[in-house]
Design a protein around this motif. Sequence first.
Motif, PDB file in Angstrom:
ATOM      1  N   UNK A  46       1.223  -1.246   0.081  1.00 44.26           N
ATOM      2  CA  UNK A  46      -0.104  -0.125  -0.039  1.00 44.26           C
ATOM      3  C   UNK A  46       0.881   1.342  -0.114  1.00 44.26           C
ATOM      4  N   UNK A  47      -0.211   2.645  -0.707  1.00 42.85           N
ATOM      5  CA  UNK A  47       0.836   3.628   0.087  1.00 42.85           C
ATOM      6  C   UNK A  47       0.432   4.302   1.353  1.00 42.85           C
ATOM      7  N   UNK A  48       1.328   5.207   1.576  1.00 42.67           N
ATOM      8  CA  UNK A  48       1.014   5.842   2.639  1.00 42.67           C
ATOM      9  C   UNK A  48      -0.033   7.491   2.211  1.00 42.67           C
ATOM     10  N   UNK A  49      -0.261   7.942   1.229  1.00 42.64           N
ATOM     11  CA  UNK A  49      -0.361   8.915   0.446  1.00 42.64           C
ATOM     12  C   UNK A  49      -2.098   9.071   0.032  1.00 42.64           C
ATOM     13  N   UNK A  50      -3.156  10.078   0.739  1.00 48.07           N
ATOM     14  CA  UNK A  50      -4.200  10.578   0.455  1.00 48.07           C
ATOM     15  C   UNK A  50      -4.403  10.624  -0.763  1.00 48.07           C
ATOM     16  N   UNK A  51      -4.981   9.492  -1.883  1.00 51.14           N
ATOM     17  CA  UNK A  51      -5.117   9.615  -3.325  1.00 51.14           C
ATOM     18  C   UNK A  51      -6.803   9.547  -3.117  1.00 51.14           C
ATOM     19  N   UNK A  52      -7.772   9.859  -3.034  1.00 47.12           N
ATOM     20  CA  UNK A  52      -8.425   9.153  -3.586  1.00 47.12           C
ATOM     21  C   UNK A  52      -9.369   9.037  -5.384  1.00 47.12           C
ATOM     22  N   UNK A  53      -8.930   9.619  -6.095  1.00 49.90           N
ATOM     23  CA  UNK A  53      -8.689   9.509  -6.715  1.00 49.90           C
ATOM     24  C   UNK A  53      -7.965   8.039  -7.471  1.00 49.90           C
ATOM     25  N   UNK A  54      -7.186   7.538  -6.476  1.00 50.21           N
ATOM     26  CA  UNK A  54      -6.195   6.237  -7.225  1.00 50.21           C
ATOM     27  C   UNK A  54      -5.987   5.614  -5.795  1.00 50.21           C
ATOM     28  N   UNK A  55      -7.256   5.322  -5.403  1.00 52.74           N
ATOM     29  CA  UNK A  55      -7.058   4.839  -3.693  1.00 52.74           C
ATOM     30  C   UNK A  55      -7.227   3.310  -4.033  1.00 52.74           C
ATOM     31  N   UNK A  56      -7.654   2.678  -5.897  1.00 48.61           N
ATOM     32  CA  UNK A  56      -7.507   1.817  -5.394  1.00 48.61           C
ATOM     33  C   UNK A  56      -6.634   1.236  -6.389  1.00 48.61           C
ATOM     34  N   UNK A  57      -5.285   1.480  -6.767  1.00 49.11           N
ATOM     35  CA  UNK A  57      -4.791   1.422  -7.385  1.00 49.11           C
ATOM     36  C   UNK A  57      -3.438   0.925  -6.055  1.00 49.11           C
ATOM     37  N   UNK A  58      -3.358  -0.190  -7.258  1.00 50.59           N
ATOM     38  CA  UNK A  58      -1.828  -1.151  -6.068  1.00 50.59           C
ATOM     39  C   UNK A  58      -0.429  -0.261  -6.097  1.00 50.59           C
ATOM     40  N   UNK A  59       0.500  -0.599  -5.078  1.00 53.02           N
ATOM     41  CA  UNK A  59       1.839   0.366  -5.788  1.00 53.02           C
ATOM     42  C   UNK A  59       2.250  -0.086  -6.875  1.00 53.02           C
ATOM     43  N   UNK A  60       2.318  -1.800  -7.410  1.00 52.35           N
ATOM     44  CA  UNK A  60       2.717  -1.617  -8.784  1.00 52.35           C
ATOM     45  C   UNK A  60       1.702  -0.991  -9.426  1.00 52.35           C
ATOM     46  N   UNK A  61       0.191  -1.226  -9.514  1.00 51.46           N
ATOM     47  CA  UNK A  61      -0.435  -0.440 -10.681  1.00 51.46           C
ATOM     48  C   UNK A  61      -0.030   0.817 -10.852  1.00 51.46           C
ATOM     49  N   UNK A  62       0.386   1.768  -9.935  1.00 56.02           N
ATOM     50  CA  UNK A  62       0.844   2.861  -9.928  1.00 56.02           C
ATOM     51  C   UNK A  62       2.248   3.600 -10.767  1.00 56.02           C
ATOM     52  N   UNK A  63       3.275   2.125 -10.239  1.00 54.99           N
ATOM     53  CA  UNK A  63       4.645   2.240 -11.378  1.00 54.99           C
ATOM     54  C   UNK A  63       4.344   1.824 -12.388  1.00 54.99           C
ATOM     55  N   UNK A  64       3.235   1.003 -12.778  1.00 57.09           N
ATOM     56  CA  UNK A  64       2.830   0.879 -13.968  1.00 57.09           C
ATOM     57  C   UNK A  64       2.199   2.131 -15.156  1.00 57.09           C
ATOM     58  N   UNK A  65       1.057   2.557 -14.277  1.00 56.80           N
ATOM     59  CA  UNK A  65       0.757   3.831 -14.365  1.00 56.80           C
ATOM     60  C   UNK A  65       1.792   5.413 -15.422  1.00 56.80           C
ATOM     61  N   UNK A  66       2.368   4.819 -14.348  1.00 53.87           N
ATOM     62  CA  UNK A  66       3.832   5.597 -14.382  1.00 53.87           C
ATOM     63  C   UNK A  66       4.928   5.633 -15.559  1.00 53.87           C
ATOM     64  N   UNK A  67       4.753   4.807 -15.616  1.00 58.35           N
ATOM     65  CA  UNK A  67       5.665   4.266 -16.488  1.00 58.35           C
ATOM     66  C   UNK A  67       5.139   4.622 -18.049  1.00 58.35           C
ATOM     67  N   UNK A  68       3.511   3.806 -18.503  1.00 56.60           N
ATOM     68  CA  UNK A  68       3.235   4.283 -19.549  1.00 56.60           C
ATOM     69  C   UNK A  68       2.628   6.019 -19.418  1.00 56.60           C
TER      70      UNK A  68
END
Length: 344
Positions: A46-68
């Motif tokens: 999990x990530x410690x950030x207050x991200x309501x718009x990205x709450x459902x994404x896992x850390x790996x999912x966030x990385x994939x999103x950033x790399x894309x």
Amino acid sequence: MAGVQDPEVRAVRRGPGALLRRRSVQLAILGWIVCNGVVLAVAKGTLPFDWPEAASRTPVGQLVNADLGLLEVLLLAALVYWLTRRRPTLNLADRAPERTLALRETVILLVYGAGGLIVGFVLARTFGWHPFGLHLAGSLYGTHAHVSATEAIVWAAYNLVVYAVLPLLYFRRRYSSEALNLKSSNRRADAVLILVVLTIEALVQIAALDPAIFELSGRQLALGMPLTFVLYLAGAVLPAMIFIYAILVPRFLRLTGSTATTVILGGLTYTALHIWDAWTLFNTPGNAALSLAFLVLTYFAPGMFKTVLTVRTGNAWVHVWAYHALVPHTLVDTPNTVHIFRIT
């Protein structure tokens, strides 16, 4: 036309291999890989950030999103180079002063910018607000924290004065509009480029982010969209445009003699101005490392692309309309503005 940019243009034409051999590009790639590695090593599911718009994404999912997102920026940059391939080669280094003065002005600007961030932190915390950086609390990722209309207005006014009005007043007395990248050399070509990039980016963000703007009522859209546009134009878009793309970019190019390095420095400067994003956490070493990693993963690529648009057109206004004021901010942040100003 000979000029500082010619080696970089030839490198682009020879293909990605020529660019990959440049030290600055290699360091940028290494830095991006390190940021990915930090997230994988530090985040524990999990990530410690207050991200309501990205709450459902896992850390790996966030990385994939950033790399894309980085891949999309690279493809957009390639498209920009293709669309501007027949335009006269611009040498923005000639718009900066000689090297010694350029270095002095660059150092002063960077120290001034850091001072603006420090004062913005102290001022905002004095009133119990989120520290003032280039983004209002809740931008892009949303927030569960309370943001008042007063905080939003003061944030926008502070950034506009500190990063746009005062630097522009100082440098406009010494340099022309063309030297500050504020004048188009080809309005028609700039307009076509803006339309193409804006359309592509809007479609990508709608598909990738499913922005909540489509859930607003007609009245909320009618009031919230223009309010968001003005608020973010003052608080984020014009400050970035004047401070980085009008003033610093020509000086980066004068000092480095490299378009690739200038683009990277533009991305890093843009990232640094977001250090106080409301979601960042520096209360533990792990959270600090994750915050710094995601600052780079979120803002480095967009900051580079804004630099590419400026370098290729010589017009800092292009990125404003193609890749900042309308998309993402008006598209993505209107729901946040509607909530802050209680538009029903």
